[in-house]
Write an enzyme that holds these catalytic residues in place. Structure first.
Site, short mmCIF file in Angstrom:
data_model
loop_
_atom_site.label_atom_id
_atom_site.label_comp_id
_atom_site.label_asym_id
_atom_site.label_seq_id
_atom_site.Cartn_x
_atom_site.Cartn_y
_atom_site.Cartn_z
CG HIS A 52 -0.40 0.10 2.53
ND1 HIS A 52 0.41 -0.85 3.09
CD2 HIS A 52 -0.51 1.08 3.48
CE1 HIS A 52 0.77 -0.48 4.31
NE2 HIS A 52 0.23 0.70 4.57
CG HIS A 54 -0.06 4.46 4.65
ND1 HIS A 54 -0.78 3.70 5.55
CD2 HIS A 54 -0.92 5.41 4.18
CE1 HIS A 54 -2.02 4.17 5.63
NE2 HIS A 54 -2.13 5.21 4.82
CG ASP A 97 4.56 3.20 7.48
OD1 ASP A 97 3.64 3.70 6.81
OD2 ASP A 97 4.39 2.23 8.24
CG HIS A 98 4.11 0.10 4.39
ND1 HIS A 98 4.14 -1.18 4.83
CD2 HIS A 98 3.57 0.84 5.40
CE1 HIS A 98 3.62 -1.24 6.06
NE2 HIS A 98 3.27 -0.02 6.42
CG HIS A 144 -4.05 0.30 6.65
ND1 HIS A 144 -4.01 0.92 7.88
CD2 HIS A 144 -2.85 0.58 6.07
CE1 HIS A 144 -2.85 1.53 8.03
NE2 HIS A 144 -2.13 1.34 6.95
CG ASP A 176 0.47 -1.30 7.74
OD1 ASP A 176 1.36 -2.14 7.98
OD2 ASP A 176 0.68 -0.07 7.75
CG HIS A 197 3.62 -1.47 11.51
ND1 HIS A 197 4.45 -0.38 11.64
CD2 HIS A 197 2.90 -1.24 10.38
CE1 HIS A 197 4.22 0.47 10.65
NE2 HIS A 197 3.28 -0.03 9.87
FE FE Z 1 2.51 0.94 8.13
ZN ZN Z 2 0.01 1.77 6.52
#
Ligand code: FE
Ligand code: ZN
Length: 256
Positions: A57, A59, A61-62, A115, A134, A172
């Site tokens: 996805h 985001h 942080d990915h 998400h 996530d 995570h």
């Molecule tokens: Fe994440």
């Molecule tokens: Zn995420």
């Protein structure tokens, strides 16, 4: 056909980095790219060369490590069709029902929105592994940010249908807080009590709690257990639909 070798390591503060290596072809995939440097280090440690990034996805942080890793290695970046506009580095955009080949292994794409609106999961049937980003966490699930609870519940239900011995790699390390929360929802669950104690021990030793096995999650993860009579009773939702019970559990976790 040789089995994939999977290497998991930490990125940022609590993101998992994951490399999947196919020894037969020499191909190596990074599942998401939370950060370039830890991925580089892991590749160097293993002596593997990056050929693919499989994005779950959009985001940051990915995805924030993708551009640098792609520039350095020329790897092929595969990601969710529904988020192609948000991930400008994609070479190939896939959605639910699509398959790709990684080394000799068939990878199935499963739509898991909720998400984010276009979130996808990668499932490799012959290896019984799923990279769920996530959507599903050990004893937890992702926040419902772009979708709605019903959509998230349908996504989790899709994952729940995979073989019980599927290893779940998630985005995570949130398991300790998830375990403590889960005990407030289903304190009478004996399997959950055992797992929560194990998680306390692992985290105290600085060890990861993932990957987790799907059958284990079915037994302990409250977000996969809205049918459980004790949970329904505690929440006062005996007659509700599964997704409504799920929504209430998610709501309580958000407040917690
Ligand atoms: Fe994440
Ligand atoms: Zn995420």
């Amino acid at each position: 056909m040789a089995d994939l070798q999977i290497h998991q390591f930490m990125c940022l503060s609590d993101n998992f980095g994951v490399l999947a290596h196919d020894p037969a072809s020499g191909n190596t995939a990074s599942i998401d790219a939370p950060e370039a440097e830890p991925v580089r280090k892991a590749l160097a440690e293993k002596g593997w060369k990056l050929t693919h990034i499989l994005v779950t996805h959009h985001h940051a942080d990915h995805t924030q490590g993708i551009a640098a890793l792609k520039a350095e290695t020329g790897c092929k970046v595969i990601g969710p069709k529904g988020e192609a506009q948000k991930i400008p580095t994609l070479d190939s955009a896939l959605g639910g029902g699509d398959t790709l080949t990684f080394g000799g292994h068939k990878v199935q794409v499963i739509d898991t929105p909720g998400h984010t609106a276009g979130h996808i999961t990668y499932f490799i049937p012959d290896q019984k592994v799923a990279f769920v980003g996530d959507t599903l966490f050990a004893i937890g699930c992702g926040r419902v940010i772009e979708g709605n609870p019903q959509m998230m519940w349908e996504s989790l239900s899709r994952l729940a249908k995979l073989p019980g011995d599927t290893m779940i790699y998630c985005g995570h390390e949130y398991t300790l807080s998830n375990a403590r929360f889960a005990l407030t929802i289903e304190p009478e669950n004996a399997a959950l009590k055992v797992r929560a104690a194990e998680v306390e021990t692992l985290r105290a030793a600085g060890k990861p709690t993932c990957p987790t096995r799907l059958d284990q999650e079915m037994a302990v993860n409250p977000f996969l257990r809205p049918q459980a009579p004790a949970i329904r009773k505690r929440l006062g939702l005996e007659g509700a639909a599964d997704w409504q019970v799920f929504a209430e559990i998610r709501e309580r976790k958000n407040k917690g």
